[in-house]
Design a protein around this motif. Structure first.
Motif, PDB file in Angstrom:
ATOM      1  N   UNK A   1       0.853  -1.184   0.000  1.00 35.00           N
ATOM      2  CA  UNK A   1       0.000   0.000   0.000  1.00 35.00           C
ATOM      3  C   UNK A   1       0.887   1.232   0.000  1.00 35.00           C
ATOM      4  N   UNK A   2       0.631   2.135  -0.935  1.00 31.32           N
ATOM      5  CA  UNK A   2       1.379   3.385  -1.021  1.00 31.32           C
ATOM      6  C   UNK A   2       0.450   4.539  -0.679  1.00 31.32           C
ATOM      7  N   UNK A   3       0.927   5.413   0.194  1.00 30.92           N
ATOM      8  CA  UNK A   3       0.156   6.575   0.626  1.00 30.92           C
ATOM      9  C   UNK A   3       0.620   7.799  -0.150  1.00 30.92           C
ATOM     10  N   UNK A   4      -0.335   8.524  -0.744  1.00 28.02           N
ATOM     11  CA  UNK A   4       0.010   9.706  -1.519  1.00 28.02           C
ATOM     12  C   UNK A   4       0.410  10.847  -0.590  1.00 28.02           C
ATOM     13  N   UNK A   5       1.384  11.653  -1.056  1.00 26.76           N
ATOM     14  CA  UNK A   5       1.911  12.755  -0.258  1.00 26.76           C
ATOM     15  C   UNK A   5       1.536  14.098  -0.884  1.00 26.76           C
ATOM     16  N   UNK A   6       0.947  14.994  -0.115  1.00 25.71           N
ATOM     17  CA  UNK A   6       0.726  16.399  -0.477  1.00 25.71           C
ATOM     18  C   UNK A   6       0.152  16.574  -1.886  1.00 25.71           C
ATOM     19  N   UNK A   7      -1.073  16.047  -2.096  1.00 26.73           N
ATOM     20  CA  UNK A   7      -1.716  16.195  -3.395  1.00 26.73           C
ATOM     21  C   UNK A   7      -2.151  17.643  -3.609  1.00 26.73           C
ATOM     22  N   UNK A   8      -1.783  18.183  -4.749  1.00 24.65           N
ATOM     23  CA  UNK A   8      -2.289  19.505  -5.123  1.00 24.65           C
ATOM     24  C   UNK A   8      -3.746  19.373  -5.543  1.00 24.65           C
ATOM     25  N   UNK A   9      -4.528  20.460  -5.467  1.00 21.45           N
ATOM     26  CA  UNK A   9      -5.951  20.383  -5.829  1.00 21.45           C
ATOM     27  C   UNK A   9      -6.186  19.816  -7.230  1.00 21.45           C
ATOM     28  N   UNK A  10      -5.336  20.185  -8.195  1.00 22.59           N
ATOM     29  CA  UNK A  10      -5.531  19.698  -9.566  1.00 22.59           C
ATOM     30  C   UNK A  10      -5.348  18.185  -9.623  1.00 22.59           C
ATOM     31  N   UNK A  11      -4.268  17.670  -9.009  1.00 23.50           N
ATOM     32  CA  UNK A  11      -4.021  16.228  -9.025  1.00 23.50           C
ATOM     33  C   UNK A  11      -5.136  15.478  -8.280  1.00 23.50           C
ATOM     34  N   UNK A  12      -5.595  16.043  -7.164  1.00 22.06           N
ATOM     35  CA  UNK A  12      -6.676  15.394  -6.413  1.00 22.06           C
ATOM     36  C   UNK A  12      -7.944  15.305  -7.270  1.00 22.06           C
ATOM     37  N   UNK A  13      -8.255  16.409  -7.963  1.00 23.44           N
ATOM     38  CA  UNK A  13      -9.443  16.406  -8.807  1.00 23.44           C
ATOM     39  C   UNK A  13      -9.349  15.389  -9.925  1.00 23.44           C
ATOM     40  N   UNK A  14      -8.177  15.276 -10.539  1.00 21.89           N
ATOM     41  CA  UNK A  14      -8.012  14.303 -11.625  1.00 21.89           C
ATOM     42  C   UNK A  14      -8.085  12.875 -11.095  1.00 21.89           C
ATOM     43  N   UNK A  15      -7.523  12.626  -9.889  1.00 23.60           N
ATOM     44  CA  UNK A  15      -7.640  11.292  -9.299  1.00 23.60           C
ATOM     45  C   UNK A  15      -9.104  10.948  -9.041  1.00 23.60           C
ATOM     46  N   UNK A  16      -9.877  11.915  -8.545  1.00 23.19           N
ATOM     47  CA  UNK A  16     -11.293  11.658  -8.289  1.00 23.19           C
ATOM     48  C   UNK A  16     -12.020  11.300  -9.581  1.00 23.19           C
TER      49      UNK A  16
END
Length: 358
Positions: free
Chosen positions: A329-344
């Motif tokens: 399991x890898x935990x994401x570090x410090x997602x920027x709003x743009x990257x978070x939105x694209x992941x969603x």
């Protein structure tokens, strides 16, 4: 539906292991003292874990099926006997669990209770968590019985030896109602733990004689004293409390991974980018197949691709858990709003595609 089930823990210090296990889940956890009364159980819960003492203290006014949300109820005990089971059944308690049961077994049971969606296998599994003796190819093996159904079981062979072909599994008398129970079957699948110390074995039982099948049914139905996990009543039919599209359950995610989003992931290693499959993707992290290069705590860059194969999302991560054959399991570090939105967006798109493979 919310990806964070609401869970109530009701009890005293004897519920400390359950508290520790529940805290490892992405849930809304409410903790009350064991002297709580029915009016204190306000709100709707997906799961209630309570000591036997706390359950009994609620009195004969307790009717679990009438509680908001129709929660699954797990009662923790330190001493098991038939009159206790009958009283708990009258309340509608679903599972009776020894308070000293291993954390792994308890996690597995919680996954079963919070995920009630489509079952990939014909028979529901009962977590067991007991030591058994196996015979394979004339060799005796010590093993842990992970879980059990009418059709088969899963084992963790402790000495890591290779297992194949026909296998005999002897359930001790304490587990099988006073007389040892030998089940015969064949090995379907095996997989080593990452450190080779254990071998996970999936077994399909041969056709059982009627007497053996009756004893097995008694064990699965909670009619045998001595089990660490005992099913007392069938749970209510309702949608999954865990949103398998977004929630990650540590250590035992394999139980529901067939229905979680799968995506392509590029892992940036010194020798280049290695492509693999990412499962149980959320905005918090992702689980990858076992990779020797991914040691605990290692920082690693990832490229997460959506189903449409568009430009990947580049994220920084660190290895937070090594679950052996179930992956890392890898935990994401410090997602920027743009990257978070694209992941969603990727999660939402990938969630529309469900794997039907076992």
């Amino acid at each position: 539906m919310s990806s964070r089930p609401r869970v109530l823990l009701l009890g005293d210090s004897s519920a400390s292991r359950a508290h520790e296990v529940l805290r490892s889940f992405d849930i809304e956890l409410v903790v009350l003292r064991g002297d709580a009364r029915l009016p204190d159980l306000e709100g709707s819960y997906d799961l209630i874990v309570a000591t036997v003492k706390a359950t009994a203290a609620l009195g004969d006014g307790l009717e679990i099926s009438s509680l908001p949300g129709k929660p699954i109820w797990i009662a923790l005990h330190t001493q098991d006997f038939l009159p206790l089971r009958e009283r708990l059944r009258s309340f509608g308690v679903h599972y009776l669990v020894q308070s000293s049961v291993s954390a792994t077994t308890l996690r597995l049971l919680i996954v079963h209770t919070l995920y009630s969606g489509p079952e990939r296998r014909g028979e529901p599994r009962l977590p067991i968590g007991s030591a058994v003796l196996c015979v394979n190819g004339g060799t005796s093996l010590d093993a842990d019985l992970i879980d059990l159904t009418r059709d088969g079981c899963r084992l963790a062979v402790l000495n890591g030896l290779r297992v194949s072909g026909a296998i005999h599994i002897e359930l001790p008398s304490k587990l099988a109602g006073g007389e040892a129970l030998t089940l015969r079957g064949k090995v379907l699948r095996t997989e080593y733990a990452s450190d080779k110390s254990r071998l996970f074995v999936t077994v399909q039982f041969d056709r059982l004689e009627q007497m053996l099948l009756h004893r097995l049914d008694q064990l699965l139905a909670g009619q045998t004293i001595g089990t660490l996990v005992t099913r007392l009543a069938a749970g209510p039919s309702k949608p999954a409390a865990i949103d398998v599209k977004k929630a990650r359950v540590p250590a035992v995610q394999e139980e529901i991974s067939g229905f979680a989003p799968e995506v392509r992931v590029g892992v940036f290693l010194p020798g280049g980018v290695q492509m693999t499959v990412g499962r149980d993707l959320s905005v918090r992290g992702v689980r990858l197949d076992p990779m020797p290069a991914l040691a605990m705590g290692r920082a690693i860059d990832l490229a997460v691709y959506g189903p449409a194969h568009e430009e990947p999302v580049l994220v920084q991560s660190s290895v937070s858990s090594d679950d052996g054959p179930l992956g890392v399991v890898l935990q994401f570090e410090m997602l920027a709003p743009r990257e978070r939105g694209r992941l969603e967006e990727i999660i939402e798109t990938a969630s529309q595609i469900e794997s039907l493979a076992d």
